[in-house]
Design an enzyme around this catalytic site. Structure first.
Site, mmCIF file in Angstrom:
data_model
loop_
_atom_site.group_PDB
_atom_site.id
_atom_site.type_symbol
_atom_site.label_atom_id
_atom_site.label_comp_id
_atom_site.label_asym_id
_atom_site.label_seq_id
_atom_site.Cartn_x
_atom_site.Cartn_y
_atom_site.Cartn_z
ATOM 1 N N ILE A 261 9.241 -9.601 -0.851
ATOM 2 C CA ILE A 261 8.003 -9.083 -0.209
ATOM 3 C C ILE A 261 8.178 -7.701 0.760
ATOM 4 O O ILE A 261 8.976 -8.070 1.488
ATOM 5 C CB ILE A 261 7.333 -10.298 0.569
ATOM 6 C CG1 ILE A 261 6.999 -11.665 -0.213
ATOM 7 C CG2 ILE A 261 6.024 -9.804 1.205
ATOM 8 C CD1 ILE A 261 6.688 -12.694 0.557
ATOM 9 N N TYR B 208 -4.995 7.182 1.877
ATOM 10 C CA TYR B 208 -4.933 5.684 1.455
ATOM 11 C C TYR B 208 -5.627 5.237 0.036
ATOM 12 O O TYR B 208 -5.139 4.489 -0.860
ATOM 13 C CB TYR B 208 -5.479 4.934 2.397
ATOM 14 C CG TYR B 208 -5.140 3.529 2.353
ATOM 15 C CD1 TYR B 208 -4.278 2.745 2.871
ATOM 16 C CD2 TYR B 208 -6.148 2.587 1.868
ATOM 17 C CE1 TYR B 208 -3.886 1.480 2.588
ATOM 18 C CE2 TYR B 208 -6.236 1.312 2.029
ATOM 19 C CZ TYR B 208 -5.088 0.776 2.264
ATOM 20 O OH TYR B 208 -4.906 -0.647 2.336
ATOM 21 N N LYS C 221 -3.928 3.711 -3.427
ATOM 22 C CA LYS C 221 -4.099 2.325 -3.952
ATOM 23 C C LYS C 221 -4.604 2.776 -5.446
ATOM 24 O O LYS C 221 -4.358 1.886 -6.162
ATOM 25 C CB LYS C 221 -5.171 1.830 -2.922
ATOM 26 C CG LYS C 221 -4.415 1.319 -1.567
ATOM 27 C CD LYS C 221 -3.381 0.361 -1.877
ATOM 28 C CE LYS C 221 -2.973 -0.076 -0.649
ATOM 29 N NZ LYS C 221 -1.865 -1.038 -0.705
ATOM 30 N N THR D 26 -5.948 -7.164 10.491
ATOM 31 C CA THR D 26 -4.597 -6.362 10.547
ATOM 32 C C THR D 26 -4.839 -5.225 11.542
ATOM 33 O O THR D 26 -5.649 -4.761 12.042
ATOM 34 C CB THR D 26 -3.929 -6.021 9.342
ATOM 35 O OG1 THR D 26 -4.910 -5.037 8.645
ATOM 36 C CG2 THR D 26 -4.194 -7.218 8.226
#
Length: 254
Positions: A10, A158, A162, A195
């Site tokens: 991870i 970003y 992605k 987050t």
């Protein structure tokens, strides 16, 4: 813990969604290797309490090639029969200060692409190459975003990272599907999570980031998942029998 544990890598495992993913896998008895800039004392304490095996590699994914080499070398020293499965979760990402690309410092833009796209691609390549002869199920879960599929002003780097993650996942899924024991891959949007990224978006200058109010409203309306809740949804998707049939997916559509 089972005699042949599941092996799970991870990235970005020291906080947020990555830490929650690691914690849940440790609870389930997986052998977890976390890759982050700093180690997590909380995960170390959890692993000790559970009798689970945790290794934390403190690596900076703005320099992804050494991390990919380390992963490949470590896998090359393992006995494939020692594990029930092998999984790579590319979770690490970096968001630049919200604002127009023209005003984004070049070093920030480069960092965002290296962590969010280059590192994921190189680690995926190293993982698949090193485990290609392993006689166990192999999976790659890339943590994507709805912003890889819907452009948003003020987040060009970003969005690009992605979108690139989604598309390289599509290509590699086709490659692996042609192999006798090919890995299964999916680039998964995990929903909206509370987050540090959300804090940065809410604190942005509204003149530079016109969608700031939308993210503030998500918080006001309680529409943000906690990292633990999001991790539960993500891992449930990863554990589905049909994982990988959709190389690009959204946990909200599952």
């Amino acid at each position: 813990m089972p005699s042949s544990p599941h092996l799970t890598f991870i990235t970005g495992a020291s906080r947020g969604l990555g830490a929650a993913l690691a914690a849940q896998r440790l609870h389930e008895g997986h052998q977890v290797i976390g890759i982050s800039r700093r180690a997590s004392p909380e995960l170390a304490a959890l692993a000790a309490a559970r009798g689970a095996r945790l290794v934390q590699w403190t690596l900076d994914l703005t320099e992804p090639e050494p991390a990919a080499h380390q992963l490949a070398e470590w896998l090359g020293m393992q006995d494939p029969q020692a594990f029930a499965s092998a999984t790579l979760i590319n979770n690490a990402g970096a968001i630049t200060l919200p604002g127009p690309l023209a005003d984004t410092p070049l070093d920030e833009a480069a960092r965002g692409l290296r962590v969010g796209l280059e590192a994921a691609l190189l680690l995926c390549a190293a993982f698949l190459h090193a485990t290609q002869a392993w006689p166990v199920p192999r999976k790659v879960l890339n943590i994507s975003s709805g912003l890889g599929r819907r452009a948003m002003a003020g987040s060009a780097v970003y969005c690009a990272a992605k979108a690139g993650m989604d598309h390289f996942t599509r290509a590699v899924a086709l490659e692996q599907a042609a192999l006798p024991n090919g890995a299964r891959l999916s680039s998964l949007a995990p929903g909206v999570i509370d987050t540090d990224m959300q804090i940065k978006l809410r604190d942005a200058n509204p003149a530079a980031f016109p969608e700031r109010e939308r993210f503030m409203q998500l918080q006001r309306l309680g529409q943000l998942d906690s990292p633990a809740t999001a991790a539960t949804k993500v891992l449930a998707y990863l554990d589905r029998p049909d994982f990988g049939q959709a190389p690009v997916a959204d946990v909200r559509d599952a």
